[in-house]
Design an enzyme around this catalytic site. Structure first.
Site, PDB file in Angstrom:
ATOM      1  N   HIS A  75      -2.758   2.159   2.674  1.00  7.66           N
ATOM      2  CA  HIS A  75      -1.643   1.350   2.168  1.00  7.66           C
ATOM      3  C   HIS A  75      -0.595   1.031   3.236  1.00  7.66           C
ATOM      4  CE1 HIS A  75       0.569   0.396  -1.830  1.00  7.66           C
ATOM      5  NE2 HIS A  75       0.907  -0.454  -0.897  1.00  7.66           N
ATOM      6  N   TYR A 117       1.290   2.572  -7.175  1.00  5.70           N
ATOM      7  CA  TYR A 117       1.812   1.726  -8.258  1.00  5.70           C
ATOM      8  C   TYR A 117       1.838   2.485  -9.586  1.00  5.70           C
ATOM      9  CZ  TYR A 117       0.762  -2.262  -5.114  1.00  5.70           C
ATOM     10  OH  TYR A 117       0.682  -3.137  -4.060  1.00  5.70           O
TER      11      TYR A 117
END
Length: 269
Positions: free
Chosen positions: A99, A41
């Site tokens: 992730h 991110y």
């Protein structure tokens, strides 16, 4: 700090720079205590700044980050997590996730899980878990580290994508589910069934979708940049849906997957 994964938190996907600082700052002010971020991110430093400036004690917070696929190798995972911690301005996160399974990347799943276990043993993270895993990957993870060490599988899950096979398998192993994209990029907000249920409860459609997921036992991490929405979403925790409401929402399943990156995703169940 909470010993288990809180049912409600703030997501920060796609929020960057001052936008994410403002979102996290407002959320903490309103009473949010769980924050979800990730290396990819590229906002961990801003999230850390907002937390540091908030004055909320670290012990009251539950912080999650996710290791990106580039850092799955044993020699890279712990250094990358230490870098995340430096950006977040903390000595330990509460939860660290793989992730994506990223089947094509060269590092074996087992190596990454062992590295996560080493990070946990070193005190860099209290809990470890996975994200976007199908049943096959969950089975491999369980075989490697044991279900007790997999705190959650964070998956896309909304009224339009209820992911029942993965949910049922995870539950059978005692693995908690965290739902992301619970509002399906806002698509469920216009749903007539949810709108009708919302009207009956004097609630919003977003509150209904979030309450539905929490009543099923999932954690939710909706994001917003608007104070009114952050406040409204938080109130979903007080909404109690009826059995009939839940049955109506269960019937909305349509396989409506929003996130399916080819290089990262497994073969979905």
């Amino acid at each position: 700090m909470p010993s288990t994964i809180p049912a409600f938190g703030l997501g920060t996907f796609r929020l960057k720079d001052q936008v994410v600082i403002d979102s996290v700052s407002t959320a903490l002010e309103l009473g949010y205590r769980a924050i979800d971020t990730a290396q990819i991110y590229r906002n961990e430093a801003e999230v850390g700044q907002a937390i540091a400036d908030s004055g909320v004690p670290r012990s009251d917070l539950f912080i999650t980050t996710k290791v990106w696929t580039d850092n799955f190798a044993q020699k890279l995972l712990i250094p990358s997590l230490k870098e995340s911690l430096a950006k977040l301005r903390m000595a330990q996160v509460d939860l660290t996730l793989m992730h994506w399974p990223a089947p094509a990347q060269p590092v074996p799943l087992e190596e990454t899980l062992d590295a996560l276990m080493a990070a946990k043993a070193a005190g860099l993270t209290r809990l470890i878990g996975v994200s976007n895993f199908n049943i096959d990957y969950l089975q491999r993870a369980i075989k490697q580290v044991g279900a007790d060490h997999i705190a959650t599988n964070q998956i896309e899950l909304s009224p339009y994508l209820q992911n029942r096979k993965v949910v049922d398998f995870a539950r059978s192993q005692g693995i908690h589910i965290t739902s992301y994209m619970t509002l399906a990029y806002g698509k469920v907000l216009e749903d007539p069934v949810l709108a009708k249920i919302a009207k009956q409860h004097g609630a919003t459609t977003a509150q209904v979708a979030l309450a539905w997921a929490m009543q099923l036992g999932f954690s939710v991490i909706p994001s917003s940049t608007k104070r009114a929405n952050l406040e409204s979403n938080l109130q979903a925790q007080q909404l109690q849906l009826t059995e009939d409401d839940m049955a109506q929402i269960a019937a909305l399943e349509r396989g409506g997957r929003e996130v399916d990156p080819k290089a990262l995703a497994p073969s979905w169940d």
